[in-house]
Design an enzyme around this catalytic site. Structure first.
Site, mmCIF file in Angstrom:
data_model
loop_
_atom_site.group_PDB
_atom_site.id
_atom_site.type_symbol
_atom_site.label_atom_id
_atom_site.label_comp_id
_atom_site.label_asym_id
_atom_site.label_seq_id
_atom_site.Cartn_x
_atom_site.Cartn_y
_atom_site.Cartn_z
ATOM 1 N N GLY A 46 0.833 -1.188 0.000
ATOM 2 C CA GLY A 46 0.000 0.000 0.000
ATOM 3 C C GLY A 46 0.870 1.241 0.000
ATOM 4 O O GLY A 46 2.016 1.200 0.459
ATOM 5 N N LEU A 94 6.531 2.016 4.503
ATOM 6 C CA LEU A 94 7.693 2.396 3.680
ATOM 7 C C LEU A 94 8.320 3.716 4.144
ATOM 8 O O LEU A 94 9.495 3.963 3.902
ATOM 9 C CB LEU A 94 7.294 2.511 2.201
ATOM 10 C CG LEU A 94 6.931 1.198 1.489
ATOM 11 C CD1 LEU A 94 6.438 1.476 0.082
ATOM 12 C CD2 LEU A 94 8.120 0.247 1.470
ATOM 13 N N HIS A 139 -2.753 7.791 6.544
ATOM 14 C CA HIS A 139 -1.715 8.661 5.956
ATOM 15 C C HIS A 139 -2.323 9.956 5.407
ATOM 16 O O HIS A 139 -1.701 11.022 5.476
ATOM 17 C CB HIS A 139 -1.016 7.957 4.787
ATOM 18 C CG HIS A 139 0.154 7.102 5.166
ATOM 19 N ND1 HIS A 139 1.297 7.616 5.733
ATOM 20 C CD2 HIS A 139 0.375 5.765 5.033
ATOM 21 C CE1 HIS A 139 2.170 6.621 5.929
ATOM 22 N NE2 HIS A 139 1.632 5.493 5.527
HETATM 23 NI NI NI Z 1 2.487 3.589 5.550
#
Ligand code: NI
Length: 170
Positions: A46, A94, A139
């Site tokens: 994702g 990430l 996010h």
């Molecule tokens: Ni993330």
């Protein structure tokens, strides 16, 4: 298509509240395609637009993973409209290399979104798909998995980052 750079913690770009997308133009389409490529390249399942430095409400998800690439989703203005149950699992991100933390999430969610053709969809998600959608939508509101961690764990990760940076500067 292009691989974009990943913005990492503690970059303030990751803390912005992202804007709704009002027109799905060529720039947005390219962003969606680049994000899918970037997500696969970096071995993620994702990715959210602020992670490539774009403060807009767009996410990509493919829980089949970067090897199979069987189930890509590009979601414009995704919104959780229903939540059910509770689950807890360890997540990575990430934008937080080397960090893993437990996060409590809804076990199932219903998400409304637009695809890159501007068509509206409602998707029912559970298990990993539900967790991933909640992580990416977080996010868009500037929320990171490290925010669910205790103070000590957060501090330890920040110290680890500092050491890494010193190492790189040498
Ligand atoms: Ni993330």
């Amino acid at each position: 298509m292009a691989i974009r750079n990943i913005v990492c913690y503690p970059d303030p770009l990751l803390r912005k509240k992202c804007e709704e997308i009002t027109a799905i133009d060529d720039e947005i389409k390219r962003l969606g395609e680049d994000m899918l490529d970037t997500m696969y390249e970096k071995k993620g399942i994702g990715l959210a637009a602020p992670q490539v430095g774009v403060i807009k409400r767009l996410i990509t998800v493919d829980i089949s993973g970067p090897e199979k690439r069987e189930n890509p989703f590009v979601m414009v203005n995704p919104e959780i409209v229903e939540k059910k149950g509770e689950t807890e699992g360890e997540e990575g991100c990430l934008s937080l290399p080397g960090f893993k933390g437990k996060v409590k999430r809804a076990a199932a969610v219903k998400v409304r979104y637009l695809d890159l053709d501007g068509e509206e969809h409602l998707v029912d998600a559970d298990e990993l798909f539900a967790i991933c959608l909640q992580h990416e939508i977080d996010h868009l509101d500037g929320k990171l998995i490290i925010d669910y961690a205790g103070r000590l764990k957060k501090k330890m990760y920040e110290n680890k980052l500092k050491k890494l940076q010193k190492h790189r500067a040498r």
